[in-house]
Design a protein around this motif. Sequence first.
Motif, short mmCIF file in Angstrom:
data_model
loop_
_atom_site.label_atom_id
_atom_site.label_comp_id
_atom_site.label_asym_id
_atom_site.label_seq_id
_atom_site.Cartn_x
_atom_site.Cartn_y
_atom_site.Cartn_z
N ASN A 351 0.86 -1.18 0.00
CA ASN A 351 0.00 0.00 0.00
C ASN A 351 0.90 1.24 0.00
O ASN A 351 1.36 1.69 1.06
N TRP A 354 -0.69 4.50 1.89
CA TRP A 354 -0.62 4.43 3.35
C TRP A 354 0.83 4.53 3.82
O TRP A 354 1.14 5.24 4.79
N SER A 412 -4.21 2.50 -3.71
CA SER A 412 -4.65 1.92 -2.44
C SER A 412 -5.25 3.00 -1.55
O SER A 412 -5.06 4.21 -1.79
N ASN A 413 -5.95 2.56 -0.53
CA ASN A 413 -6.55 3.46 0.45
C ASN A 413 -5.47 3.98 1.39
O ASN A 413 -4.81 3.20 2.08
N ARG A 416 -6.09 3.21 5.39
CA ARG A 416 -6.04 1.87 5.99
C ARG A 416 -4.87 1.10 5.37
O ARG A 416 -4.70 1.10 4.16
N ASP A 419 -6.10 -2.55 2.27
CA ASP A 419 -7.12 -2.06 1.35
C ASP A 419 -8.01 -3.24 0.96
O ASP A 419 -7.56 -4.18 0.29
N ASN A 422 -8.29 -4.20 -2.81
CA ASN A 422 -7.11 -4.88 -3.33
C ASN A 422 -6.95 -6.27 -2.74
O ASN A 422 -6.49 -7.19 -3.41
#
Length: 627
Positions: A351, A354, A412-413, A416, A419, A422
């Motif tokens: 990620n 993040w 990606s988020n 968090r 994700d 994903n």
Amino acid sequence: MAWMLALMALGAMLLAMPAWAGAQKIIKSHGYSYFGNLKYPADYKHFDYVNPDAPKGGEIALWAPGTFDSMNPYSRKGRAGRYSWMVYESLLGEEPSSGGSAPADVNDEAYGLLAESLEYDEGKTWVIFHMRPEAKFSDGSPLTAHDVVFSHNLLLEQGLPSYAQAVKKRVLSAEALDDHTVRFTFATGISRRSLIDQVGGVPVWPKAWFEKTGARLDEPRMDAAPGSGPYMLDSYEVNRRIVYKRNPDYWGKDLPINVGRHNFDRIRIEYFGDDSAAFEAFKAGEYTFRAEGNSKQWATGYDFPAVKKEWVKLETLPDGTPPDPTGIIFNLGREVFKDKRVREAVSLAFNFEWTNQSLQYGLFKQRHSFVQGSHLEAKGPPEGAELELLKSLGDLVPADMLTEPAVTAHESNADRLSDRRNLRKAMKLLDEAGWPVGSDGMRRNAQGQLMTIEFPIASSGSATMEAVVETFTQNLRAMGIDAKFEKVDPSQYTLRERDRDYDLVFDGYRTFLDTGTGLHQMYGSTEAAFSLFNPAGLASPLVDKIIDASLDSTTAEERDVALMALDRALRYERFMVPVWYNDSSWAAYWDMFEHPAEMPKYSMGLLDFWWYNADKAAALKAAGALR
């Protein structure tokens, strides 16, 4: 009768000509580039970006991680001391990033160093270098064409196998025509790329020293052969310190290629067990220049008193080269990674958003390409000349590569670590690849083998890197993969890298703005099983053909089309999880060093064209900042 006499005279003249001369045009020059375009004329005084009046003197001190047990940087064995290659020179100056003497403001140009000039036929089937008779090694012995031939052959006999295998196919012979003239003959029926610049870039060692000592190039040793460069080894304490000193009798100090360069009297390297210890030592003034690569450190660590008192200077310097493609690399020799669906699934565990926000203070950008940010970066679906090139390669090119956009890193988020979108995609890919989740939540194949991934990291690395790898493996475990990372000491880590004793490794390749046979060493199939420059062991017939197309190009435009296709094909293979990059260089140093106001595009040039300000150093010592 007259015409017969003229014909006989012409025949006699042709018989008297050396066989290698042929009937082709002979090119004579003070430097070399493949297309013949050199920025600097034969009578250049110095490179444009240097300060020709830069003072000589002072010491610069840097740090290195881990340990060293050799001063021979050309052996596969042992851990060579930092900068141990810098005492040697070559016929042509090499690129600055390799420690060489090519100008840092142009790409793909080299100028005479040990050689004052060269000549070659238009077809590049041979080259002759005319050497500078004043060149000598640091022990005072003359450097001759015989040393050049010896060094070339030594690399073929005792150098890296991937290098020797590639060069033997292309360079047929090396011959000393006299003490200061050396000729190389090249194979026919191959690309003319990386021939003249290859032999022109070979480091030159003293033949007499090797014969006297019986030393081997493929063995680690602390007694290094004398070099001919501006610096020579002064002293060392194993695993603690190395000191190089500027040779006061350096033969080439007044050459135009060297004006304004090699300005420090001493270069000191201090060794530390890890990055944390090294940073504390920098704060205490135990060494004086730090190239910072730790984003957390850069964002939060430089608030100590010496910075606030402006004794330590912080600079963000521009970097015009594409970032080297580093990342999490798959060992393609592992059976589990032969399925590209598995590689894509594992990639989805990283990620970037993040990681960048939570661990790296938002200071990096996501890398997608092997030539990120350059005119060679593949974008969107292929079109025009690139599409035609790919179509010409037939069935080697997957159909979707012709119609789909170039592969890019996934999004990606940022809020968090895991994700969910994903994660679901990765789980589906693993299921399709034959690695379903069992009742214990772990993934196994049809033979009942557990999906296991080991990821070694060097104990000398930063805490940030450890956190990156730990969170990545945490996401892998959430997918049902038995993933673990292991911290190993630097010497063991080096050995494991060389032996490809890993499933995943954080490593990198070299970027490219031009073609050359070195691309086959990095990305090609022939040496994939053992090349140290190809940590994934990538072996793709498609990549091979595209590299060949770049080598066969006859114009810069054709070359660039092929290199863009190469970027596209490398990304399609998914043998690396692309991570982050920085389009600048972060430098922290005690305020006694200076550099040109206008920096060149292709190198920060710290040990090349920076210099020491004695007045500033004296002021720091008077203030009690440094001893």
